[in-house]
Write a protein that holds these residues in place. Structure first.
Motif, PDB file in Angstrom:
ATOM      1  N   MET A 190       0.843  -1.209   0.000  1.00  0.00           N
ATOM      2  CA  MET A 190       0.000   0.000   0.000  1.00  0.00           C
ATOM      3  C   MET A 190       0.876   1.256   0.000  1.00  0.00           C
ATOM      4  O   MET A 190       0.588   2.214  -0.728  1.00  0.00           O
ATOM      5  CB  MET A 190      -0.937   0.013   1.202  1.00  0.00           C
ATOM      6  CG  MET A 190      -1.841   1.238   1.193  1.00  0.00           C
ATOM      7  SD  MET A 190      -2.983   1.236   2.572  1.00  0.00           S
ATOM      8  CE  MET A 190      -3.796   2.809   2.336  1.00  0.00           C
ATOM      9  N   GLU A 191       1.942   1.226   0.789  1.00  0.00           N
ATOM     10  CA  GLU A 191       2.826   2.387   0.838  1.00  0.00           C
ATOM     11  C   GLU A 191       3.456   2.606  -0.546  1.00  0.00           C
ATOM     12  O   GLU A 191       3.490   3.718  -1.073  1.00  0.00           O
ATOM     13  CB  GLU A 191       3.916   2.152   1.889  1.00  0.00           C
ATOM     14  CG  GLU A 191       4.821   3.351   2.082  1.00  0.00           C
ATOM     15  CD  GLU A 191       6.026   3.010   2.951  1.00  0.00           C
ATOM     16  OE1 GLU A 191       6.317   1.819   3.171  1.00  0.00           O
ATOM     17  OE2 GLU A 191       6.701   3.965   3.378  1.00  0.00           O
ATOM     18  N   LYS A 192       3.918   1.513  -1.129  1.00  0.00           N
ATOM     19  CA  LYS A 192       4.532   1.621  -2.461  1.00  0.00           C
ATOM     20  C   LYS A 192       3.515   2.175  -3.468  1.00  0.00           C
ATOM     21  O   LYS A 192       3.822   3.058  -4.268  1.00  0.00           O
ATOM     22  CB  LYS A 192       5.018   0.246  -2.921  1.00  0.00           C
ATOM     23  CG  LYS A 192       5.490   0.237  -4.364  1.00  0.00           C
ATOM     24  CD  LYS A 192       5.918  -1.146  -4.797  1.00  0.00           C
ATOM     25  CE  LYS A 192       6.412  -1.131  -6.218  1.00  0.00           C
ATOM     26  NZ  LYS A 192       5.349  -0.984  -7.213  1.00  0.00           N
ATOM     27  N   GLU A 193       2.291   1.666  -3.373  1.00  0.00           N
ATOM     28  CA  GLU A 193       1.291   2.045  -4.379  1.00  0.00           C
ATOM     29  C   GLU A 193       0.854   3.499  -4.222  1.00  0.00           C
ATOM     30  O   GLU A 193       0.527   4.159  -5.205  1.00  0.00           O
ATOM     31  CB  GLU A 193       0.128   1.039  -4.336  1.00  0.00           C
ATOM     32  CG  GLU A 193       0.588  -0.276  -4.965  1.00  0.00           C
ATOM     33  CD  GLU A 193      -0.204  -1.508  -4.579  1.00  0.00           C
ATOM     34  OE1 GLU A 193      -1.222  -1.374  -3.871  1.00  0.00           O
ATOM     35  OE2 GLU A 193       0.217  -2.613  -4.981  1.00  0.00           O
ATOM     36  N   ILE A 194       0.879   4.000  -2.980  1.00  0.00           N
ATOM     37  CA  ILE A 194       0.611   5.432  -2.798  1.00  0.00           C
ATOM     38  C   ILE A 194       1.714   6.231  -3.509  1.00  0.00           C
ATOM     39  O   ILE A 194       1.443   7.200  -4.218  1.00  0.00           O
ATOM     40  CB  ILE A 194       0.548   5.778  -1.288  1.00  0.00           C
ATOM     41  CG1 ILE A 194      -0.714   5.173  -0.664  1.00  0.00           C
ATOM     42  CG2 ILE A 194       0.579   7.293  -1.067  1.00  0.00           C
ATOM     43  CD1 ILE A 194      -0.794   5.283   0.856  1.00  0.00           C
ATOM     44  N   GLY A 203      -0.284  -0.007 -13.356  1.00  0.00           N
ATOM     45  CA  GLY A 203       0.440  -1.221 -12.980  1.00  0.00           C
ATOM     46  C   GLY A 203      -0.375  -2.034 -11.980  1.00  0.00           C
ATOM     47  O   GLY A 203      -1.350  -1.537 -11.415  1.00  0.00           O
ATOM     48  N   PRO A 204       0.048  -3.293 -11.764  1.00  0.00           N
ATOM     49  CA  PRO A 204      -0.728  -4.159 -10.864  1.00  0.00           C
ATOM     50  C   PRO A 204      -0.854  -3.557  -9.470  1.00  0.00           C
ATOM     51  O   PRO A 204       0.125  -3.042  -8.935  1.00  0.00           O
ATOM     52  CB  PRO A 204       0.099  -5.450 -10.794  1.00  0.00           C
ATOM     53  CG  PRO A 204       1.030  -5.392 -11.935  1.00  0.00           C
ATOM     54  CD  PRO A 204       1.236  -3.960 -12.296  1.00  0.00           C
ATOM     55  N   GLU A 205      -2.056  -3.615  -8.932  1.00  0.00           N
ATOM     56  CA  GLU A 205      -2.279  -3.112  -7.570  1.00  0.00           C
ATOM     57  C   GLU A 205      -2.425  -4.342  -6.668  1.00  0.00           C
ATOM     58  O   GLU A 205      -3.300  -5.174  -6.879  1.00  0.00           O
ATOM     59  CB  GLU A 205      -3.541  -2.258  -7.522  1.00  0.00           C
ATOM     60  CG  GLU A 205      -3.712  -1.539  -6.191  1.00  0.00           C
ATOM     61  CD  GLU A 205      -4.966  -0.673  -6.173  1.00  0.00           C
ATOM     62  OE1 GLU A 205      -4.846   0.563  -6.135  1.00  0.00           O
ATOM     63  OE2 GLU A 205      -6.079  -1.249  -6.212  1.00  0.00           O
ATOM     64  N   ILE A 206      -1.555  -4.432  -5.675  1.00  0.00           N
ATOM     65  CA  ILE A 206      -1.497  -5.633  -4.844  1.00  0.00           C
ATOM     66  C   ILE A 206      -2.168  -5.406  -3.485  1.00  0.00           C
ATOM     67  O   ILE A 206      -2.865  -6.286  -2.989  1.00  0.00           O
ATOM     68  CB  ILE A 206      -0.017  -6.064  -4.624  1.00  0.00           C
ATOM     69  CG1 ILE A 206       0.702  -6.205  -5.976  1.00  0.00           C
ATOM     70  CG2 ILE A 206       0.066  -7.359  -3.828  1.00  0.00           C
ATOM     71  CD1 ILE A 206       0.142  -7.246  -6.895  1.00  0.00           C
ATOM     72  N   GLY A 207      -1.940  -4.258  -2.871  1.00  0.00           N
ATOM     73  CA  GLY A 207      -2.558  -3.966  -1.571  1.00  0.00           C
ATOM     74  C   GLY A 207      -4.072  -4.084  -1.703  1.00  0.00           C
ATOM     75  O   GLY A 207      -4.641  -3.619  -2.705  1.00  0.00           O
ATOM     76  N   VAL A 208      -4.702  -4.708  -0.725  1.00  0.00           N
ATOM     77  CA  VAL A 208      -6.165  -4.860  -0.797  1.00  0.00           C
ATOM     78  C   VAL A 208      -6.841  -3.486  -0.812  1.00  0.00           C
ATOM     79  O   VAL A 208      -7.839  -3.274  -1.490  1.00  0.00           O
ATOM     80  CB  VAL A 208      -6.672  -5.737   0.379  1.00  0.00           C
ATOM     81  CG1 VAL A 208      -8.164  -5.565   0.597  1.00  0.00           C
ATOM     82  CG2 VAL A 208      -6.363  -7.198   0.084  1.00  0.00           C
ATOM     83  N   ALA A 209      -6.278  -2.552  -0.070  1.00  0.00           N
ATOM     84  CA  ALA A 209      -6.835  -1.196  -0.073  1.00  0.00           C
ATOM     85  C   ALA A 209      -6.426  -0.500  -1.370  1.00  0.00           C
ATOM     86  O   ALA A 209      -5.248  -0.300  -1.634  1.00  0.00           O
ATOM     87  CB  ALA A 209      -6.326  -0.420   1.125  1.00  0.00           C
ATOM     88  N   SER A 210      -7.400  -0.156  -2.147  1.00  0.00           N
ATOM     89  CA  SER A 210      -7.120   0.437  -3.456  1.00  0.00           C
ATOM     90  C   SER A 210      -6.643   1.883  -3.303  1.00  0.00           C
ATOM     91  O   SER A 210      -7.251   2.676  -2.589  1.00  0.00           O
ATOM     92  CB  SER A 210      -8.404   0.403  -4.287  1.00  0.00           C
ATOM     93  OG  SER A 210      -8.145   0.868  -5.573  1.00  0.00           O
ATOM     94  N   THR A 211      -5.545   2.228  -3.938  1.00  0.00           N
ATOM     95  CA  THR A 211      -5.016   3.595  -3.860  1.00  0.00           C
ATOM     96  C   THR A 211      -4.702   4.124  -5.263  1.00  0.00           C
ATOM     97  O   THR A 211      -5.384   5.009  -5.771  1.00  0.00           O
ATOM     98  CB  THR A 211      -3.739   3.653  -2.997  1.00  0.00           C
ATOM     99  OG1 THR A 211      -2.821   2.653  -3.464  1.00  0.00           O
ATOM    100  CG2 THR A 211      -4.053   3.439  -1.531  1.00  0.00           C
TER     101      THR A 211
END
Ligand code: M6R
Length: 606
Positions: free
Chosen positions: A252-256, A390-398
């Motif tokens: 999630m941190e990465k995806e933010i 890109g692929p979003e892995i964290g369950v919380a969508s960001t």
């Protein structure tokens, strides 16, 4: 939800099955298991809980197989337990399954009446028992599989091992995706491209009703009527590297932090940065359109709601947005000459897919705004508007959320221009504003330290309120959803003007109230609501921009100042502090950020 991997290998598969299951963890699960052919017989190892529990089982009792299947289970029928974990076995058959067999109770009774005994509470075991029954009747594996599939009602993706068939894995799909991966002398099955990502990027997507047999020689695919079928082999871009956490503690941190790039890639696909004009893919007759119907769930629904604000304001085009699980069952009245838009990161969410199909059946032109461009939704619609984050892995969508907003902002501008609500110069101005978003989102992420500082206090709260007006109202909903799903703190998002119609009763000096108020046309009204809250002791976290900070009354407990931006892109710019707040509160509480309890990344059951 459940993840599937199958490998017909030329070397031991245990480690690779586990590696793949770890990549599928993001889908959410509560038990895991693998099975493989050892000395001509199928053996399995299973464990309740995380994959490390399965690894402990394997450390005691390794699975020395070169052909095997693996599964992460998200419980539907039967509690999370080792007994209910997959693979499930019946006689010669061992299989893993994603989906729900709707007629399982009836089938189970029939099988029991024939003397079969069940060891689990799962609907999956019914498939194994049925298939074993068909094998017992003398059918060859593929014929037995076809006969079994013909009896099933519901959704499934399956991977199957048969005792005595050392080099064979069979699979089938209906309702849940399944891919075939082509390696060097090795073959794979997976619930998505990420499952087989570490081993190959050459993939065939099975179609609804397909079943397949893979061995060292390749894949034999059949359609639902049993006819041999060709499915194209495509090279997928999702390299293994794209789904690593890198130096971040959580996905999630990465995806933010991925968001500036995700917005950049997405915006570039929808506007021409040279001419500053929009270029939305696919033919849509914007001028002739009577209405838009958006269907979605969760964060994608919230992005859709924001789309309504943007499209109605800029293009003067009516937009209805509805939660897909409501829409699909209430027989909504649809207007002729409307466009249906399904918003979905995964493109597989069962309720959204059903709502989309409802619209299709009624003759509507359909669009899917998806991240997974090979998903079922993407393949079933008339037009795909991909997000490119890109692929979003964290369950919380960001990052999917902000990329979805980028698409809808470009769409709103394009529709406004096509409907004559703005001229070419205004289109160019708005496109230029949109192109500023990636830079400003990057600036906004720099608020990380400031937000981390607030998290400690918010983590102690029992309830948190998020308030916003106009486009900040959907963002308030998103802030509340993010916080509750990963930190388990009760949070509500409200239109700030609704405050005095109920939620104000919740306000006391223990309640953090996040007010989202950039300096836009709603600012004065939002500030009035802030005063009302402060007068009742509410602890205000005021998220604004430099102009807003200048004009805000004193008294907020904390002011978080995001970069100044045009109101068009303010939701994108203010999204980062809202997401970071949820993230750091969850970290503070020691919660499982990437896989929050009870949640799944891709909700493929209704
Ligand atoms: O894949 P989708 O966008 O269709 O998923 C919809 C929701 O399940 C999803 O947005 C969910 O609400 C997220 N956990 C929110 O962070």
């Amino acid at each position: 939800m459940c993840g599937i991997i199958g490998i017909v290998g030329t070397k031991p598969v245990q480690e690779r099955l586990i590696d793949s299951l770890k990549r599928l963890e993001y889908r959410g699960y509560d038990s895991a298991g693998i099975a493989g052919v050892v000395g001509g017989h199928v053996e399995r190892r299973r464990a309740k809980g995380k994959i490390r529990a399965l690894e402990e089982v394997l450390a005691e009792d390794p699975l020395k197989a070169e052909v095997g299947i693996g599964h992460t289970r998200w419980a539907t029928h039967g509690e999370p337990s080792t007994r209910n974990a997959h693979p499930q076995t019946a006689g010669r058959v061992t299989l893993v399954h994603n989906g729900i067999i709707e007629n399982y109770a009836e089938l189970r009774e029939g099988l029991k009446a024939q003397g079969r005994t069940f060891e689990s509470e799962t609907d999956t075991e019914v498939i194994a028992q049925l298939l074993d029954h068909e094998l017992d009747r003398g059918k060859a594996p593929l014929a037995a599989l076809k006969a079994t599939l013909d009896q099933l009602t519901g959704a499934y993706a399956i991977a199957i091992l048969i005792d005595g068939e050392d080099q064979l894995i069979m699979g089938a799909r209906r309702g849940s995706p399944l891919v075939v991966g082509y390696g060097e002398g090795e073959m794979f099955l997976g619930s998505d491209a990420l499952a087989v990502g570490p081993f190959t990027n050459r993939i065939s997507y099975l179609q609804e009703g397909d079943y397949v047999a893979i061995d060292h020689k390749g894949a034999k695919i059949f359609d639902e009527t049993g006819k041999a079928a060709e499915r194209p082999v495509t090279t997928v871009p999702a390299s293994a590297a794209l789904v690593e956490k890198g130096n971040y503690r959580h996905f999630m941190e990465k995806e933010i932090h991925d968001q500036p790039e995700g917005c950049q890639h997405t915006i570039s696909a929808y506007v021409d940065p040279v001419s500053d004009r929009t270029r939305v893919p696919g033919e849509v007759d914007w001028a002739g359109l009577a209405r838009i119907q958006i269907v979605a769930c969760g964060t994608s629904f919230i992005a859709g709601l924001l789309g309504k604000y943007l499209i109605e304001q800029l293009a003067d085009l009516p937009v209805d947005v509805e939660i897909a699980s409501e829409f699909r069952y209430r027989q909504p009245a649809l207007q002729a000459n409307s466009l249906a838009i399904a918003m979905s990161q995964s493109g597989e969410t069962a309720d959204t897919l059903a709502a989309l199909r409802y619209c299709q059946k009624r003759g509507m032109r359909t669009v899917a705004v998806v991240n997974a461009t090979e998903s079922t939704m993407a393949r079933e619609v008339d037009v795909v508007w991909p997000i490119h984050c890109g692929p979003e892995i964290g369950v919380a969508s960001t990052k999917a959320f902000t990329a979805q907003i980028c698409v809808l902002t470009a769409v709103a501008i394009a529709a406004a221009r096509a409907r004559g609500r703005i001229d070419a110069a205004e289109e160019q101005r708005l496109v230029k504003v949109l192109l500023e978003a990636p830079r400003l989102v990057a600036e906004s992420i720099k608020l990380e330290d400031a937000v981390r500082g607030i998290a400690q206090e918010v983590a102690k709260a029992r309830d948190v309120l998020f308030l916003g007006r106009g486009p900040m109202y959907p963002l308030a909903l998103e802030g509340a959803l993010k916080l509750k799903e990963i930190s388990y703190i009760h949070a509500e998002g409200y239109a700030a003007g609704e405050l005095k119609h109920g939620p104000i009763a919740l306000v006391d000096d223990q309640t953090p109230i996040v007010i989202l108020a950039p300096f836009d046309s709603y600012f004065e009204k939002s500030v009035s609501n802030m005063q009302e809250v402060m007068a009742r002791g509410g602890q205000v976290i005021f998220i604004t921009d430099p102009e807003g900070e200048k004009h805000a009354p004193r008294g907020a407990r904390v002011v978080v100042t995001a970069p100044q931006s045009d109101p068009l892109i303010a939701p994108l710019v203010l999204a980062a502090p809202v997401q970071l707040l949820a993230y750091y509160v969850a970290v503070q509480k020691g919660a499982d950020v990437d896989q929050p309890r009870n949640l799944a990344k891709s909700v493929t059951v209704e």
